[in-house]
Design an enzyme around this catalytic site. Structure first.
Site, short mmCIF file in Angstrom:
data_model
loop_
_atom_site.label_atom_id
_atom_site.label_comp_id
_atom_site.label_asym_id
_atom_site.label_seq_id
_atom_site.Cartn_x
_atom_site.Cartn_y
_atom_site.Cartn_z
N LYS A 81 0.83 -1.21 0.00
CA LYS A 81 0.00 0.00 0.00
C LYS A 81 0.87 1.25 0.00
O LYS A 81 1.92 1.31 0.64
CB LYS A 81 -0.91 -0.02 1.23
CG LYS A 81 -1.87 1.16 1.32
CD LYS A 81 -2.71 1.05 2.59
CE LYS A 81 -3.67 2.21 2.76
NZ LYS A 81 -4.48 2.07 4.00
N SER A 157 -9.11 2.38 3.61
CA SER A 157 -8.31 3.11 2.66
C SER A 157 -7.36 2.24 1.85
O SER A 157 -6.70 2.73 0.94
CB SER A 157 -7.51 4.19 3.39
OG SER A 157 -6.60 3.62 4.32
N SER A 181 -8.99 0.22 7.88
CA SER A 181 -8.59 0.34 6.48
C SER A 181 -8.09 -0.93 5.83
O SER A 181 -7.91 -0.98 4.62
CB SER A 181 -7.53 1.43 6.33
OG SER A 181 -8.09 2.69 6.54
#
Length: 467
Positions: A81, A157, A181
């Site tokens: 990520k 996220s 997330s």
């Protein structure tokens, strides 16, 4: 043999590689091809790193041919990520204000996956600074889409991580979880999403939200998630919150069963609103735990009040402090909804208000500690809904909630630090996946994987594919 490795597990890939049935280079090239083919549809990657991936794959292949000892992730492709540093690669945080920011060194989690032999395909999309649970979009990268229905969001996220794993680009991915997330996109994309005990996976450089943030795993199988968490875990002196104990046998825990485990099932935690279909699917999964030998109690109220105010004070104030200059001088570059949320936390709350909530958080932790003296496991829906539109911040069914507060079930356990995961538990009539959240007591990560493994065995999902 076929070079379609898209939906093989990490364990299956490692077995093929270690027995020389396939080459790490073949596997990585196939993953890169699939990434390129799906990127126009999903928009899951910020920065592709084919040179990094293929260099690691060639080194892995050479080690196999030389008969050397193989790492736990030997030759297996994965992604990272874009809130986690990979040396020499951009870390943009999904923001135009960091579009040219290149990491100087690897984060501890990245150091460890590299040492274990993995091949990093690239950096995946995130909502700006990880500050939204919903739409899967950022000012820098635009909208990321859910492979089960590209009109829908993969959630945030860790948006690109979940979308790419669900689509079979890699068997697993590194995400982060400061308020849900990892668990939120895992639920929306039909995946396993795990944040281990706070500090189990060390974080460095220091996060903007250091008391809330976790590096976690998103995977298509429980054992793959356990493997990735094991590899990333362990003490690191750069993180003062790092857990200084031996890493549990999480992979082994997946098959240990759940007989006589004490399970609390809470559909609302005492304050949440959940759709009827989501609740029904979660209740069916809870029934499977009873069939597996768990003792289940229905608990109407886990928390006397919604702790969202405590979470927002810490998360948005931390992000706001990091972005204070941008708020003052280049606010137009920021996601307007994120800018508004952090402005409220940074400028409209007094120091006394902040510290009052700071101490209330310790009361919340003690409340949860006592709860887990009575139960081994808490299970809840991961989310109140099964879907929301791509680029939409808040489900229309919950118009009074905010960027993260609509995800009622996840953020409390960032405040407490308990191990927590989202496990697939079924599909709605419209074909969208639903997740069941599993939470365990402090440092009881192994119990998390015992429950997850039991759920996967009782109702397998690995054969289901969105694309």
């Amino acid at each position: 043999m076929s070079n379609d490795f898209s939906y093989l597990t990490a364990f299956e890939l490692r077995q093929l590689i270690s027995t020389r049935q396939v080459s790490p280079v073949e596997v990585t090239e196939a993953a890169l091809t699939r990434m390129d083919d799906l990127e126009p549809t999903l928009n899951a990657f910020v920065t592709a790193t084919p040179d990094v991936a293929l260099k690691a794959a060639r080194a892995a292949e050479a080690q196999v041919l030389a008969g050397g000892q193989l790492g736990k992730l030997h030759g297996i492709p994965l992604s990272v990520k874009d809130l986690i540093d990979v040396a020499g690669v951009r870390t943009t945080f999904g923001s135009k204000t960091r579009a040219d920011n290149v990491a100087r060194s690897d984060a501890p989690s990245v150091e460890r996956i590299k040492s274990a032999g993995s091949c990093i395909l690239g950096k995946t999309t995130t909502t700006e600074f990880g500050a939204k649970a919903g739409g899967g979009d950022s000012p820098l990268t635009g909208v990321t889409r859910n492979p089960w229905n590209t009109d829908k969001s993969p959630g945030g996220s860790s948006s690109g991580a979940a979308a790419s794993v669900a689509a079979g680009v890699t068997p697993f991915a590194l995400g982060t979880d400061g308020g849900g997330s990892v668990r939120i996109p895992a639920a929306l994309c039909g995946l396993v999403g795990v944040k281990a005990q706070y500090g189990r996976v060390p974080v460095f450089p220091t996060s903007a939200t250091p008391s809330l943030g976790h590096v976690g795993a998103i995977a298509r199988s429980v054992r793959d998630a356990a493997l990735l968490i094991e590899v990333m875990s362990g003490f690191d002196a750069r993180d003062p919150s790092s857990v200084a104990q031996d890493v549990p046998d999480l992979v082994g825990a997946c098959g240990r069963g759940t007989t006589n485990m004490r399970v609390a099932w809470s559909p609302t935690l005492g304050y949440a609103s959940v759709s009827g279909e989501v609740r029904e699917l979660c209740e069916s999964a809870v029934g499977r735990l009873e069939e597996a030998g768990c003792h289940v109690d229905l608990i109407d109220e886990v928390f006397p009040d919604d702790p969202i105010g405590l979470w927002e004070a810490e998360f948005y104030a931390g992000v706001g402090l990091k972005l204070r200059e941008e708020l003052d001088h280049s606010r137009h570059l920021l996601d307007p909804d994120v800018a508004e949320a952090i402005t409220q936390a940074l400028y409209r709350e007094t120091l006394a208000d902040y510290f009052a909530k700071f101490f209330q958080r310790f009361e919340l932790r003690e409340h949860v500690r006592q709860f887990f003296s009575r139960y081994d496991v808490l299970v809840t829906p991961t989310l109140p809904v099964a879907e929301l539109g791509a680029g939409i911040n808040v489900p229309p069914e919950l118009p009074d909630r905010g960027l993260v507060s609509w995800a009622y079930y996840t953020y409390p356990f960032n405040l407490t630090g308990n191990p927590a995961a989202s496990i697939p538990c079924g599909f709605t009539t419209s074909g969208m996946p639903v997740g069941l959240q599993v939470v365990t007591g402090t440092n009881r990560d192994a119990d998390l994987f015992r429950i997850a493994g039991t759920l996967e065995e009782a109702s397998p999902w690995g054969h289901l594919r969105p694309l």
